[in-house]
Write an enzyme that holds these catalytic residues in place. Structure first.
Site, mmCIF file in Angstrom:
data_model
loop_
_atom_site.group_PDB
_atom_site.id
_atom_site.type_symbol
_atom_site.label_atom_id
_atom_site.label_comp_id
_atom_site.label_asym_id
_atom_site.label_seq_id
_atom_site.Cartn_x
_atom_site.Cartn_y
_atom_site.Cartn_z
ATOM 1 N N GLU A 242 0.825 -1.203 0.000
ATOM 2 C CA GLU A 242 0.000 0.000 0.000
ATOM 3 C C GLU A 242 0.860 1.254 0.000
ATOM 4 O O GLU A 242 0.621 2.193 -0.770
ATOM 5 C CB GLU A 242 -0.911 -0.015 1.225
ATOM 6 C CG GLU A 242 -1.700 1.276 1.440
ATOM 7 C CD GLU A 242 -2.442 1.283 2.774
ATOM 8 O OE1 GLU A 242 -3.020 2.325 3.102
ATOM 9 O OE2 GLU A 242 -2.444 0.246 3.478
ATOM 10 N N GLN A 279 14.353 35.615 -8.945
ATOM 11 C CA GLN A 279 15.150 34.488 -8.479
ATOM 12 C C GLN A 279 14.475 33.705 -7.352
ATOM 13 O O GLN A 279 14.641 32.477 -7.262
ATOM 14 C CB GLN A 279 16.534 34.976 -8.040
ATOM 15 C CG GLN A 279 17.399 35.418 -9.217
ATOM 16 C CD GLN A 279 18.797 35.821 -8.782
ATOM 17 O OE1 GLN A 279 19.097 35.889 -7.604
ATOM 18 N NE2 GLN A 279 19.652 36.098 -9.758
ATOM 19 N N GLY A 339 0.269 33.500 -5.371
ATOM 20 C CA GLY A 339 -0.133 34.680 -4.605
ATOM 21 C C GLY A 339 -1.574 34.597 -4.138
ATOM 22 O O GLY A 339 -2.074 33.523 -3.790
ATOM 23 N N GLY A 364 -0.401 4.703 8.129
ATOM 24 C CA GLY A 364 0.606 4.904 9.163
ATOM 25 C C GLY A 364 1.133 6.317 9.073
ATOM 26 O O GLY A 364 1.534 6.767 8.000
ATOM 27 N N SER A 366 3.521 9.712 9.456
ATOM 28 C CA SER A 366 4.949 9.906 9.186
ATOM 29 C C SER A 366 5.801 9.476 10.374
ATOM 30 O O SER A 366 6.900 8.918 10.208
ATOM 31 C CB SER A 366 5.228 11.380 8.866
ATOM 32 O OG SER A 366 4.683 11.744 7.613
#
Length: 389
Positions: A242, A279, A339, A364, A366
């Site tokens: 799974e 950037q 935005g 389950g 993390s």
């Protein structure tokens, strides 16, 4: 290790993309808005062969590896993670599980309508008091002649409110703990079975989730999956598969967020410039790409692992943990790139962000997955008395 898709898988990916563009993208927003499960589209997925990819051909499937299932789930998840979740629960947790562990009689009876999409499948493991501690379930199954009698409740069951066929875990010998768990194929039409309530969720809306009740539900003994008290082995192997397969859903979310954000950055202007020239926006796009490629590689490694050995859970836990957390982060960055528009329901990125969060919790959490990874790395002597999910 080579992770390139086979020619069959590339063709399948293209077919799934066409199906998604024609049938799922136009309804994805409505699914979320109305918390609506599109049964006709689900049936169309079955007619197209997408619901039985890993099931052997003799039982109506295509007999393909788990990579094929992941490829299709990724394409569906790009437009509707919710529908991808329901398809994953149906095709992997129920149908593939049944194909791997059922008898020939069970497979010939239950698989055809599941693969066609005429029936919806689910897996019922989690309970109100047993989530991460999966083997702490309290639902019981008592043998009574040629039947088992099931009593108890299940919680957070994907597809539960609409399922026709369910794989249900219950304790046949509660005194034996994890070694007293069995799995059963249960039909929702059985007297005593009921949907206690459907849950109203933050995300994954359109993928029905519910609380199920079992009150003296009589299940024929020939619907016992594998053998009595063999349920924990089915459970753990199933969880590993799974996690590997469902990793495709966060991968799909990341891929869609990157595509949407890149296109928006090319066209949106501020201060007389395309925002893609800034950037800091470029950094976000680059980080999305890094997350996508890393998540895909972990997913392919996990898929290869469970294809050969379903007992090892480290790769699957790593793939779903990394990809799910990355998808939440990437979806939030996609909102930032968009935005103010990204925060509205006019754009899909806010929905993708809500959907992504569940993937850090389901199959389950993390935290539990990290424990599994660490304990497998450490080896014997570091296992808990109860094996978490």
């Amino acid at each position: 290790m080579e992770f390139a898709l086979s020619e069959i898988e590339r063709d399948l990916q293209a077919a799934a993309r066409r199906f998604v563009d024609r049938n799922i993208r136009p309804i994805a927003a409505r699914m979320d808005r109305e918390d609506w499960f599109p049964r006709d589209v689900f049936r169309a997925l079955g007619e197209a062969g997408f619901l039985g990819l890993t099931v052997p051909e003799e039982f109506g499937g295509l007999g393909l590896p788990y990579t094929a299932q992941a490829v299709v789930l990724e394409e569906i998840a790009r437009s509707s993670p919710a529908l991808a979740l329901s398809v994953g629960a149906h095709a992997n947790l129920c149908a593939d599980n049944l194909a791997r562990n059922g008898t020939d009689a069970q497979r010939r009876r239950f698989l055809p309508p599941l693969l066609k999409g005429d029936q919806v499948g689910a897996l019922a493991l989690t309970e109100p008091g047993a989530g991460s501690d999966a083997v702490g379930i309290t639902t019981t199954a008592r043998r009574d002649g040629q039947h088992y009698v099931l009593n108890g409740s299940k919680q957070f069951i994907t597809n539960g409110p609409v399922a026709d066929t369910l794989i249900v875990y219950a304790k046949t010998e509660p005194s034996r703990g994890a070694r007293g768990i069995s799995a059963f194929v249960v039909e929702s039409a059985s007297p005593g079975f009921s949907v206690a309530r459907a849950l109203d969720k933050m995300g994954m809306r359109g993928s029905p989730t519910g609380e199920l009740a079992f009150q003296d539900v009589r299940v024929p003994a020939d619907q016992l999956l594998a053998a009595e008290n063999a349920g924990v082995a089915i459970m753990m192997g199933g969880l590993n598969v799974e996690r590997a397969v469902l990793s495709a859903i966060p991968v799909g979310i990341i891929a869609e967020c990157l595509a949407l954000s890149t296109e928006y950055a090319r066209t949106r202007e501020q201060f007389g410039e395309k925002i893609g020239r800034f950037q800091l926006i470029q950094e976000k796009l680059a980080n999305m790409y890094l997350a996508l490629e890393s998540s895909r590689l972990l997913m392919f490694a996990a898929l290869a692992s469970v294809q050969s050995d379903k007992r090892s859970g480290r790769q699957s836990a790593a793939a779903l943990t990394y990809a799910s957390e990355a998808s939440t982060r990437v979806a939030l960055d996609a909102i930032q790139v968009h935005g103010g528009y990204g925060y509205t329901r006019d754009y899909p990125v806010e929905r993708l962000a809500r959907d992504a969060k569940l993937l850090e919790i389901g199959a389950g959490t993390s935290e539990i997955r990290r424990l599994l990874i660490a304990r497998e790395l450490l080896g014997p002597g570091f296992e808990p008395e109860r094996t978490p999910s």
